[in-house]
Scaffold this motif. Structure first.
Motif, short mmCIF file in Angstrom:
data_model
loop_
_atom_site.label_atom_id
_atom_site.label_comp_id
_atom_site.label_asym_id
_atom_site.label_seq_id
_atom_site.Cartn_x
_atom_site.Cartn_y
_atom_site.Cartn_z
N VAL A 177 -33.81 43.50 22.09
CA VAL A 177 -32.46 44.01 21.81
C VAL A 177 -32.49 44.93 20.59
CG1 VAL A 177 -30.10 43.40 21.17
CG2 VAL A 177 -31.36 41.98 22.82
N PHE A 178 -33.13 44.45 19.52
CA PHE A 178 -33.12 45.19 18.27
C PHE A 178 -33.82 46.54 18.37
CE2 PHE A 178 -35.24 46.42 14.31
CZ PHE A 178 -34.11 46.70 13.55
N ILE A 179 -34.86 46.64 19.16
CA ILE A 179 -35.61 47.89 19.22
C ILE A 179 -34.72 49.05 19.69
CG2 ILE A 179 -36.45 47.72 21.62
CD1 ILE A 179 -39.21 48.61 20.52
N LYS A 213 -46.64 45.43 23.76
CA LYS A 213 -45.63 46.11 24.57
C LYS A 213 -44.56 46.72 23.67
CE LYS A 213 -47.51 44.96 28.50
NZ LYS A 213 -48.20 46.00 29.31
N LEU A 214 -44.21 46.02 22.61
CA LEU A 214 -43.25 46.57 21.66
C LEU A 214 -43.82 47.81 20.98
CD1 LEU A 214 -42.06 43.20 20.11
CD2 LEU A 214 -40.66 44.73 21.49
N LEU A 215 -45.10 47.78 20.67
CA LEU A 215 -45.74 48.95 20.07
C LEU A 215 -45.74 50.14 21.01
CD1 LEU A 215 -48.78 47.33 18.23
CD2 LEU A 215 -46.76 48.36 17.20
N GLU A 216 -45.95 49.88 22.29
CA GLU A 216 -45.89 50.96 23.28
C GLU A 216 -44.49 51.56 23.31
OE1 GLU A 216 -47.13 49.57 27.08
OE2 GLU A 216 -49.14 48.99 26.42
N MET A 217 -43.49 50.70 23.24
CA MET A 217 -42.11 51.20 23.23
C MET A 217 -41.85 52.04 21.99
SD MET A 217 -39.68 48.14 24.70
CE MET A 217 -40.66 46.66 24.46
N LEU A 248 -37.10 42.73 28.16
CA LEU A 248 -35.91 41.89 28.09
C LEU A 248 -35.89 40.86 29.21
CD1 LEU A 248 -33.21 44.58 27.20
CD2 LEU A 248 -33.90 42.66 25.75
N ALA A 249 -36.33 41.29 30.38
CA ALA A 249 -36.34 40.37 31.52
C ALA A 249 -37.36 39.25 31.32
CB ALA A 249 -36.65 41.14 32.81
N ARG A 250 -38.50 39.56 30.71
CA ARG A 250 -39.54 38.55 30.50
C ARG A 250 -39.26 37.66 29.29
NH1 ARG A 250 -43.02 42.93 31.75
NH2 ARG A 250 -43.55 43.22 29.54
N HIS A 251 -38.52 38.20 28.30
CA HIS A 251 -38.32 37.44 27.06
C HIS A 251 -36.85 37.44 26.65
CE1 HIS A 251 -42.67 37.42 26.75
NE2 HIS A 251 -42.67 38.74 26.86
N ASP A 302 -22.64 48.42 16.89
CA ASP A 302 -21.76 47.25 16.89
C ASP A 302 -22.00 46.39 18.13
OD1 ASP A 302 -20.57 47.81 14.47
OD2 ASP A 302 -18.91 48.95 15.37
N GLU A 303 -22.23 47.04 19.26
CA GLU A 303 -22.52 46.29 20.49
C GLU A 303 -23.84 45.52 20.36
OE1 GLU A 303 -22.55 49.10 23.64
OE2 GLU A 303 -20.42 49.60 23.47
N LEU A 304 -24.85 46.17 19.77
CA LEU A 304 -26.14 45.51 19.58
C LEU A 304 -26.01 44.33 18.62
CD1 LEU A 304 -28.54 48.58 19.30
CD2 LEU A 304 -28.34 47.00 21.23
N ILE A 305 -25.23 44.49 17.58
CA ILE A 305 -25.02 43.39 16.64
C ILE A 305 -24.36 42.21 17.33
CG2 ILE A 305 -23.72 42.69 14.58
CD1 ILE A 305 -24.24 45.56 13.51
N ASP A 306 -23.39 42.50 18.20
CA ASP A 306 -22.74 41.42 18.96
C ASP A 306 -23.77 40.69 19.82
OD1 ASP A 306 -20.30 42.03 17.86
OD2 ASP A 306 -19.62 43.24 19.56
N GLN A 307 -24.66 41.44 20.45
CA GLN A 307 -25.70 40.81 21.28
C GLN A 307 -26.64 39.96 20.43
OE1 GLN A 307 -26.45 44.87 23.50
NE2 GLN A 307 -27.52 43.27 24.61
#
Length: 400
Positions: free
Chosen positions: A75-77, A41-45, A65-68, A104-109
């Motif tokens: 988040v990182f993708i 799924k990550l590869l598809e993204m 994100l909802a499943r994992h 910066d928001e992603l790093i906080d997450q």
């Protein structure tokens, strides 16, 4: 320089220390393969991202994100998606603040995962990768001090990659990029050797081998490794046919991506495949006229420059001059400053064409203008050389 442009060697020197091991989803620090859930799924993204299909990417990311929710990959993708958006219009300043703030928001997450003992190391890896994207932006904006501060954090990762402690196909991307540039740059700039004493030694042959290995066998880093490997073969190794084959494959797989299209056209011109290059640029220009996403109007300057190159190679000099002149259309503000290089390239190429047309008076005018503008890929040196040739012809009575 007459057929393509590239980042300067100095920019690559800093870039190599930033990009090492910034490839996503490489391996856990203990050396075990990193296998996130539903990697397909990550590869598809990632495919959606590289083909600029962000609507489908977003839908898939939300489901992932909802499943994992316990994993940081979803988040990182988003950092990769942000960077691809920037890369499609790298000279445009309007994205700079948006990109930095969102990272910066992603790093906080991602930092929230550090409270989970099992995910702490994984989260740290992705946090460093996100910081790496910020550093790359500093490089593209020639903010060297900020870039260098970020690059210093990569030394430990460099050693792990080279020693094989992060030993999987994706990890070879980082080690390959580093080893290649750490070998060639000190040889070209001996004064920089002292600055690299704290870094591992380079190895050009192994660097190329590592990049090729990831391009062939990688999972998450396969596309970016193929892209960088192709550019190195083209801009550094003069293995243009190999580079063209790789870039053409990327362009075929991701037909909406303007980055791969433009490089494919540049390589086609270098190889003399002007018909193929012309076909590519007509599609590119059509998308600009239709105002398709990621094909902004100011890219016409680059398109017209490529047209000029194509017709120059065909010895259709009048058409070449026509398109080079179109590339001189003014662009206002900071964006115009960042795209000045293509005005310089166009003027330089016009000078060459006028020389072939025995119009040294017009060639001199273009070369003199180049000397008044910014210096890109030694453009001033080329202009001075040709002005000397024109002057010599004048003295000999053989000028056009």
């Amino acid at each position: 320089m007459k057929y393509f442009c590239r980042l300067s060697d100095m920019r690559y020197l800093i870039l190599l220390s930033i990009l090492v091991l910034r490839s996503p989803l490489s391996a856990t620090p203990d050396g075990q393969p990193w296998t996130p859930p539903e990697s397909e799924k990550l590869l598809e993204m990632l495919d959606d991202i590289y083909n600029l299909d962000f609507d489908h990417y977003r839908q898939k990311q939300e489901r992932y994100l909802a499943r994992h929710p316990q994993r940081p990959e979803g988040v990182f993708i988003e950092a990769i998606a942000l960077w691809m958006r920037i890369l499609t219009d790298i000279y445009n300043p309007k994205y700079d603040g948006i990109f930095a703030n969102r990272l910066d928001e992603l790093i906080d997450q991602l930092e929230e995962f550090e409270d989970d003992e099992k995910m702490a190391e994984v989260a740290a890896f992705y946090i460093n990768a996100a910081v790496g994207f910020k550093a790359i932006m500093h490089v593209t904006r020639q903010q060297w001090f900020s870039a260098a501060l970020e690059g210093r954090k990569a030394i430990g990762g460099i050693e792990k990659a080279i020693d094989g402690r992060w030993n999987n196909a994706d990890a070879h991307f980082g080690s390959g990029l580093y080893l290649y540039y750490a070998d060639i740059i000190p040889k070209k700039y001996p004064l920089l050797k002292a600055l690299l004493l704290i870094y591992p030694d380079g190895d050009k042959a192994r660097g190329l081998s590592d990049l090729a290995y990831t391009a062939e066998n990688g999972l998450f880093a396969r596309v970016v490794a193929a892209y960088m490997y192709s550019l190195i073969l083209y801009t550094r190794e003069n293995r243009v046919s190999e580079a063209y084959k790789i870039m053409s494959g990327l362009s075929m797989r991701y037909p909406q991506n303007p980055i791969f299209m433009m490089w494919q056209a540049s390589m086609a011109i270098k190889l003399g495949h002007t018909g193929e290059a012309l076909k590519i640029m007509k599609v590119y220009e059509k998308r600009i006229r239709e105002k398709q996403p990621f094909y902004p109007g100011h890219k016409q300057r680059i398109v017209q420059f490529r047209y000029g190159q194509i017709y120059s190679r065909r010895h259709e000099y009048a058409k070449a001059i026509e398109h080079y002149k179109k590339a001189l259309k003014p662009i206002s503000g900071l964006l115009g400053e960042r795209l000045e290089r293509y005005e310089v390239y166009s003027r330089l190429q016009m000078g060459y064409v006028y020389e072939r047309m025995k119009r040294d008076d017009l060639a001199r005018e273009q070369f003199e203008r180049v000397l008044q503008m910014g210096d890109y890929q030694q453009s001033r040196r080329w202009a001075r050389q040709h002005l000397k040739k024109i002057e010599q012809r004048r003295k000999n009575g053989t000028d056009g």
